[in-house]
Write a protein that holds these residues in place. Structure first.
Motif, PDB file in Angstrom:
ATOM      1  N   ASN A 188      16.598  13.272 -42.805  1.00  0.00           N
ATOM      2  CA  ASN A 188      16.066  12.054 -43.411  1.00  0.00           C
ATOM      3  C   ASN A 188      16.673  10.874 -42.659  1.00  0.00           C
ATOM      4  O   ASN A 188      17.778  10.423 -42.960  1.00  0.00           O
ATOM      5  CB  ASN A 188      16.402  11.981 -44.899  1.00  0.00           C
ATOM      6  N   LYS A 189      15.935  10.396 -41.663  1.00  0.00           N
ATOM      7  CA  LYS A 189      16.446   9.333 -40.800  1.00  0.00           C
ATOM      8  C   LYS A 189      16.479   7.996 -41.536  1.00  0.00           C
ATOM      9  O   LYS A 189      15.456   7.543 -42.056  1.00  0.00           O
ATOM     10  CB  LYS A 189      15.571   9.186 -39.548  1.00  0.00           C
ATOM     11  N   PRO A 190      17.636   7.350 -41.560  1.00  0.00           N
ATOM     12  CA  PRO A 190      17.684   6.001 -42.145  1.00  0.00           C
ATOM     13  C   PRO A 190      17.135   4.970 -41.160  1.00  0.00           C
ATOM     14  O   PRO A 190      16.998   5.233 -39.964  1.00  0.00           O
ATOM     15  CB  PRO A 190      19.192   5.772 -42.364  1.00  0.00           C
ATOM     16  N   GLU A 224      11.903   4.949 -41.293  1.00  0.00           N
ATOM     17  CA  GLU A 224      12.779   5.928 -41.927  1.00  0.00           C
ATOM     18  C   GLU A 224      11.989   7.152 -42.361  1.00  0.00           C
ATOM     19  O   GLU A 224      10.761   7.173 -42.303  1.00  0.00           O
ATOM     20  CB  GLU A 224      13.473   5.303 -43.143  1.00  0.00           C
ATOM     21  N   GLY A 225      12.740   8.155 -42.802  1.00  0.00           N
ATOM     22  CA  GLY A 225      12.082   9.300 -43.396  1.00  0.00           C
ATOM     23  C   GLY A 225      12.225  10.583 -42.606  1.00  0.00           C
ATOM     24  O   GLY A 225      13.158  10.762 -41.816  1.00  0.00           O
ATOM     25  N   LEU A 226      11.272  11.479 -42.821  1.00  0.00           N
ATOM     26  CA  LEU A 226      11.360  12.851 -42.336  1.00  0.00           C
ATOM     27  C   LEU A 226      11.249  12.943 -40.820  1.00  0.00           C
ATOM     28  O   LEU A 226      10.284  12.480 -40.223  1.00  0.00           O
ATOM     29  CB  LEU A 226      10.256  13.683 -42.995  1.00  0.00           C
ATOM     30  N   LEU A 227      12.268  13.568 -40.230  1.00  0.00           N
ATOM     31  CA  LEU A 227      12.275  13.839 -38.797  1.00  0.00           C
ATOM     32  C   LEU A 227      12.657  15.298 -38.614  1.00  0.00           C
ATOM     33  O   LEU A 227      13.663  15.757 -39.163  1.00  0.00           O
ATOM     34  CB  LEU A 227      13.274  12.935 -38.071  1.00  0.00           C
ATOM     35  N   LEU A 228      11.853  16.029 -37.849  1.00  0.00           N
ATOM     36  CA  LEU A 228      12.162  17.424 -37.549  1.00  0.00           C
ATOM     37  C   LEU A 228      12.857  17.509 -36.196  1.00  0.00           C
ATOM     38  O   LEU A 228      12.481  16.809 -35.249  1.00  0.00           O
ATOM     39  CB  LEU A 228      10.884  18.266 -37.507  1.00  0.00           C
ATOM     40  N   LEU A 229      13.864  18.374 -36.111  1.00  0.00           N
ATOM     41  CA  LEU A 229      14.549  18.639 -34.850  1.00  0.00           C
ATOM     42  C   LEU A 229      14.641  20.150 -34.680  1.00  0.00           C
ATOM     43  O   LEU A 229      14.764  20.884 -35.658  1.00  0.00           O
ATOM     44  CB  LEU A 229      15.940  18.026 -34.820  1.00  0.00           C
ATOM     45  N   CYS A 230      14.577  20.591 -33.425  1.00  0.00           N
ATOM     46  CA  CYS A 230      14.558  22.026 -33.167  1.00  0.00           C
ATOM     47  C   CYS A 230      15.293  22.315 -31.859  1.00  0.00           C
ATOM     48  O   CYS A 230      15.336  21.477 -30.954  1.00  0.00           O
ATOM     49  CB  CYS A 230      13.108  22.517 -33.096  1.00  0.00           C
ATOM     50  N   GLU A 264      -0.741  17.363 -40.263  1.00  0.00           N
ATOM     51  CA  GLU A 264      -0.854  16.079 -40.950  1.00  0.00           C
ATOM     52  C   GLU A 264       0.519  15.461 -41.174  1.00  0.00           C
ATOM     53  O   GLU A 264       1.476  16.147 -41.513  1.00  0.00           O
ATOM     54  CB  GLU A 264      -1.565  16.267 -42.290  1.00  0.00           C
ATOM     55  N   ARG A 265       0.596  14.135 -40.965  1.00  0.00           N
ATOM     56  CA  ARG A 265       1.802  13.368 -41.252  1.00  0.00           C
ATOM     57  C   ARG A 265       1.482  12.381 -42.372  1.00  0.00           C
ATOM     58  O   ARG A 265       0.472  11.689 -42.309  1.00  0.00           O
ATOM     59  CB  ARG A 265       2.265  12.570 -40.035  1.00  0.00           C
ATOM     60  N   VAL A 266       2.357  12.321 -43.365  1.00  0.00           N
ATOM     61  CA  VAL A 266       2.122  11.434 -44.502  1.00  0.00           C
ATOM     62  C   VAL A 266       3.181  10.334 -44.518  1.00  0.00           C
ATOM     63  O   VAL A 266       4.387  10.617 -44.383  1.00  0.00           O
ATOM     64  CB  VAL A 266       2.156  12.214 -45.834  1.00  0.00           C
ATOM     65  N   TYR A 267       2.728   9.086 -44.694  1.00  0.00           N
ATOM     66  CA  TYR A 267       3.615   7.921 -44.671  1.00  0.00           C
ATOM     67  C   TYR A 267       3.339   7.015 -45.871  1.00  0.00           C
ATOM     68  O   TYR A 267       2.203   6.920 -46.348  1.00  0.00           O
ATOM     69  CB  TYR A 267       3.376   7.082 -43.416  1.00  0.00           C
ATOM     70  N   TYR A 268       4.397   6.345 -46.294  1.00  0.00           N
ATOM     71  CA  TYR A 268       4.248   5.200 -47.188  1.00  0.00           C
ATOM     72  C   TYR A 268       4.443   3.958 -46.332  1.00  0.00           C
ATOM     73  O   TYR A 268       5.452   3.833 -45.621  1.00  0.00           O
ATOM     74  CB  TYR A 268       5.281   5.232 -48.318  1.00  0.00           C
ATOM     75  N   ASP A 317       7.864  -2.068 -44.021  1.00  0.00           N
ATOM     76  CA  ASP A 317       8.556  -0.811 -44.329  1.00  0.00           C
ATOM     77  C   ASP A 317       7.626   0.342 -43.985  1.00  0.00           C
ATOM     78  O   ASP A 317       6.425   0.295 -44.287  1.00  0.00           O
ATOM     79  CB  ASP A 317       8.935  -0.716 -45.815  1.00  0.00           C
ATOM     80  N   LEU A 318       8.204   1.366 -43.361  1.00  0.00           N
ATOM     81  CA  LEU A 318       7.421   2.544 -43.024  1.00  0.00           C
ATOM     82  C   LEU A 318       8.305   3.773 -43.218  1.00  0.00           C
ATOM     83  O   LEU A 318       9.385   3.870 -42.646  1.00  0.00           O
ATOM     84  CB  LEU A 318       6.917   2.468 -41.582  1.00  0.00           C
ATOM     85  N   LYS A 319       7.831   4.680 -44.051  1.00  0.00           N
ATOM     86  CA  LYS A 319       8.612   5.883 -44.360  1.00  0.00           C
ATOM     87  C   LYS A 319       7.727   7.118 -44.269  1.00  0.00           C
ATOM     88  O   LYS A 319       6.681   7.196 -44.908  1.00  0.00           O
ATOM     89  CB  LYS A 319       9.206   5.784 -45.768  1.00  0.00           C
ATOM     90  N   ARG A 320       8.146   8.083 -43.451  1.00  0.00           N
ATOM     91  CA  ARG A 320       7.415   9.351 -43.366  1.00  0.00           C
ATOM     92  C   ARG A 320       7.986  10.317 -44.400  1.00  0.00           C
ATOM     93  O   ARG A 320       9.213  10.519 -44.451  1.00  0.00           O
ATOM     94  CB  ARG A 320       7.527   9.958 -41.969  1.00  0.00           C
ATOM     95  N   VAL A 321       7.115  10.914 -45.189  1.00  0.00           N
ATOM     96  CA  VAL A 321       7.567  11.799 -46.270  1.00  0.00           C
ATOM     97  C   VAL A 321       7.103  13.235 -46.081  1.00  0.00           C
ATOM     98  O   VAL A 321       7.549  14.127 -46.818  1.00  0.00           O
ATOM     99  CB  VAL A 321       7.111  11.279 -47.652  1.00  0.00           C
ATOM    100  N   SER A 322       6.237  13.467 -45.100  1.00  0.00           N
ATOM    101  CA  SER A 322       5.745  14.821 -44.895  1.00  0.00           C
ATOM    102  C   SER A 322       5.314  15.003 -43.448  1.00  0.00           C
ATOM    103  O   SER A 322       4.796  14.081 -42.822  1.00  0.00           O
ATOM    104  CB  SER A 322       4.561  15.096 -45.838  1.00  0.00           C
ATOM    105  N   TYR A 323       5.543  16.211 -42.928  1.00  0.00           N
ATOM    106  CA  TYR A 323       5.091  16.571 -41.585  1.00  0.00           C
ATOM    107  C   TYR A 323       4.588  18.003 -41.666  1.00  0.00           C
ATOM    108  O   TYR A 323       5.378  18.950 -41.707  1.00  0.00           O
ATOM    109  CB  TYR A 323       6.231  16.463 -40.581  1.00  0.00           C
ATOM    110  N   GLY A 324       3.279  18.161 -41.713  1.00  0.00           N
ATOM    111  CA  GLY A 324       2.715  19.500 -41.823  1.00  0.00           C
ATOM    112  C   GLY A 324       3.172  20.203 -43.087  1.00  0.00           C
ATOM    113  O   GLY A 324       2.986  19.706 -44.198  1.00  0.00           O
ATOM    114  N   ILE A 325       3.834  21.326 -42.909  1.00  0.00           N
ATOM    115  CA  ILE A 325       4.249  22.155 -44.043  1.00  0.00           C
ATOM    116  C   ILE A 325       5.584  21.720 -44.643  1.00  0.00           C
ATOM    117  O   ILE A 325       6.062  22.333 -45.594  1.00  0.00           O
ATOM    118  CB  ILE A 325       4.326  23.643 -43.613  1.00  0.00           C
ATOM    119  N   VAL A 326       6.182  20.676 -44.101  1.00  0.00           N
ATOM    120  CA  VAL A 326       7.509  20.259 -44.542  1.00  0.00           C
ATOM    121  C   VAL A 326       7.447  18.923 -45.278  1.00  0.00           C
ATOM    122  O   VAL A 326       6.891  17.950 -44.765  1.00  0.00           O
ATOM    123  CB  VAL A 326       8.484  20.131 -43.356  1.00  0.00           C
TER     124      VAL A 326
END
Length: 255
Positions: A66-68, A106-112, A127-131, A213-222
């Motif tokens: 959860n990136k600030p 801010e919000g959801l960031l995936l790292l691998c 799909e990516r979901v943002y507020y 303000d921009l916040k990602r809350v979902s990325y695909g299945i996560v």
């Protein structure tokens, strides 16, 4: 693949640090020192850094962060700004981010720790979901562009000042829901599939409206869920299964 990329993807070194190692003669391919920064290699070659052989990762793990606001999605910053790797534990320094969130987002960031998995996720159609909170109201023209898509010959507003991207095509949003629309500010939940360079900031910027303000809350299945800012977790078993199914499916349709 460029040699510095192989080193960066499979060690704790950034690409710039890998370049320095190459310049210093600390990198070998099949036992021979390589100093040309343009050199390409693969794991069919024996690549070693400072006497240690590199091995391609066969398994992988995915980290949810959860990136600030106020962190760059980058290993290093010439201006000394804080990066996600300053916040993440050192053991994750070799993990690669799946796309980016800009400094003010801010919000959801995936790292691998697998470059191939990162590439599959970045270039897929998940799909990516943002507020999104904007400075102004949601206009009929914005809604029409959300539904039908938009070609912006000048999409510089909302982009980085150093970006060379001027024009941009915006695909229709997968979905959107207006939460609040007021003359002073509005909030909308949007779902998109592409996530181009500052896509949402440029989209609203085209209508002379600033994203505050921009916040990602979902990325695909996560989903971000209740994960607090600055905290991490690994994918759960069902999420790994969904990810493996998705990657297998994309590989099948690309064959």
């Amino acid at each position: 693949m460029r040699l510095n990329k192989i080193i960066s993807h499979n060690t704790r070194y950034s690409r710039r640090e890998a370049d320095e190692l190459i310049k210093k003669g600390l990198v070998k391919i099949d036992g021979k020192v390589v100093t040309d920064l343009a050199t390409k290699a693969s794991f069919e070659d024996k690549v070693s850094v400072d006497g240690k052989t590199l091995y391609e990762k066969s398994g992988y793990t995915v980290l949810v962060y959860n990136k600030p606001k106020g962190e760059l999605v980058s290993k290093k910053d010439d201006r000394g700004r804080r990066t996600i790797y300053d916040s993440l534990p050192q053991k994750y320094s070799h993990y690669l981010s799946v796309g980016r969130l800009d400094y003010a987002s801010e919000g959801l960031l995936l790292l691998c720790d697998s470059p191939s998995v990162v590439s599959a996720l970045m270039h897929g159609d998940l799909e990516r979901v943002y507020y999104v909170k904007i400075n102004g109201e949601i206009t009929p023209a914005m809604e029409e562009a959300m539904r039908l898509g938009l070609h912006a010959e000048d999409a510089r507003r909302g982009g980085h000042s150093d970006s060379s991207i001027h024009a941009m095509d915006f695909a229709p949003f997968v979905d959107y829901r207006i939460i609040k629309s007021r003359p002073n500010f509005s909030t909308v939940k949007v779902t998109i599939r592409e996530g181009k360079n500052r896509e949402l900031r440029r989209f609203f910027g085209y209508f002379d409206t600033e994203v505050v303000d921009l916040k990602r809350v979902s990325y695909g299945i996560v989903d971000l869920g209740m994960l607090k800012p600055g905290k991490t977790r690994f994918l759960e078993t069902n999420e790994y299964k969904a990810l493996r199914d998705y990657i297998s499916y994309t590989e099948e349709i690309s064959d």
